[in-house]
Design a protein around this motif. Sequence first.
Motif, PDB file in Angstrom:
ATOM      1  N   LEU A   1       0.811  -1.219   0.000  1.00 56.57           N
ATOM      2  CA  LEU A   1       0.000   0.000   0.000  1.00 56.57           C
ATOM      3  C   LEU A   1       0.848   1.274   0.000  1.00 56.57           C
ATOM      4  O   LEU A   1       0.382   2.332  -0.380  1.00 56.57           O
ATOM      5  CB  LEU A   1      -0.923   0.009   1.219  1.00 56.57           C
TER       6      LEU A   1
ATOM      7  N   ARG B   1     -10.308   3.788   4.622  1.00 49.81           N
ATOM      8  CA  ARG B   1      -9.212   4.574   4.061  1.00 49.81           C
ATOM      9  C   ARG B   1      -9.289   5.992   4.604  1.00 49.81           C
ATOM     10  O   ARG B   1     -10.372   6.588   4.696  1.00 49.81           O
ATOM     11  CB  ARG B   1      -9.282   4.606   2.540  1.00 49.81           C
TER      12      ARG B   1
ATOM     13  N   HIS C   1      -2.854   1.574  11.186  1.00 48.08           N
ATOM     14  CA  HIS C   1      -3.310   0.778  10.029  1.00 48.08           C
ATOM     15  C   HIS C   1      -2.989  -0.714  10.238  1.00 48.08           C
ATOM     16  O   HIS C   1      -2.216  -1.310   9.488  1.00 48.08           O
ATOM     17  CB  HIS C   1      -2.669   1.292   8.725  1.00 48.08           C
TER      18      HIS C   1
ATOM     19  N   ARG D   1      -2.086 -12.185   7.626  1.00 50.75           N
ATOM     20  CA  ARG D   1      -1.021 -11.681   6.752  1.00 50.75           C
ATOM     21  C   ARG D   1      -0.432 -12.826   5.920  1.00 50.75           C
ATOM     22  O   ARG D   1      -0.062 -12.643   4.760  1.00 50.75           O
ATOM     23  CB  ARG D   1       0.051 -10.979   7.572  1.00 50.75           C
TER      24      ARG D   1
END
Length: 329
Positions: free
Chosen positions: A52, A242, A289, A298
């Motif tokens: 990201l 976001r 985040h 993950r």
Amino acid sequence: MALRFLVTAAIPEPGLTLLHDAGEVTLRPDTPAAGLQALCASGDYDVLLSGLGDTIDAGLLAAAKLRGVSNYAVGFNNIDVAAASKHGILVGNTPGVLTDATADIAMLLILGTARRVVEADTFVRSGQFAGWNPDLLVGSDVSGQVLGLAGFGRIARATARRALAFGMEVVFSPRPPAERIVSDAELGEFAGKVKQLPWTEVVARADFLSIHVPMNAETRHLIDATVLAAMKPSAFLVNTARGPVVDEAALVAALRNGVIAGAGLDVYEDEPNLAPGLAELPNTVLLPHIGSATVPVRAKMGVLAARNAIAMAKGEMPEFAVNPDAFKA
Ligand code: DGY
């Protein structure tokens, strides 16, 4: 020729081994933007496995000699998908596997803001706790309160499931600010348990307003000074989606002036920077985040990102393409 992967996101095992088994892996975490553009344009790689933090813009994509970009995330607002499609570059993402983990963080922020967990923790650690006191750090209820959801996709639904279990009333607007009606068939398990309302009513009724919309031109600053002013002064804002969906300067002003009671944020408008004043506000819970940050999640994201990358490098359609129109067999 061996498949060639440029990897800027530090994906965990077993995804990394999948890539190594499939071809040549070049690890380049933290590559600055100009360096990344040069690497993508070099013709030395078939696929970029990005994170990201990588900005994959129109300029990079115009120069890129890549078959695909496999993003190690479900969100892909760091990538200009229209430009990728224009240049025949597939974009992959990692949906599904991080739904519950992210909804857990949304629920944590609902509970954490209501019960002032950061203030309470700081109070104990700083040695101020001198025994039970009826007035000490009194917070807000969660049970019996109204959770307003902006969006009703996977993560919103998982948050609704948790909120219902906590005895909350759940109202939602599926695609704010636009109005769209979700049929009972689409509501599935939630039919009769949650209520869809016009966006303005969701805002006005919510004791907790939780954001679950993707970031795009329509949702940028969905939560602005006007929306904040339309919330209850006792309400809390929660954002695990976001950052740029919220006008963060307007939020700081609203939190300072008692326009709303508090906010729980996992994402920021100019990540990793915070709007001036935000960190000083006691009525906030601020996370870095970490919505998807559990070891198993993950790992699953890494596997999906690796599988997408391998398929793209082979010239196949990946399992999760956000622009399947870019596929050329
Ligand atoms: C995503 O996947 O989009 C999250 O924001 C990070 O895991």
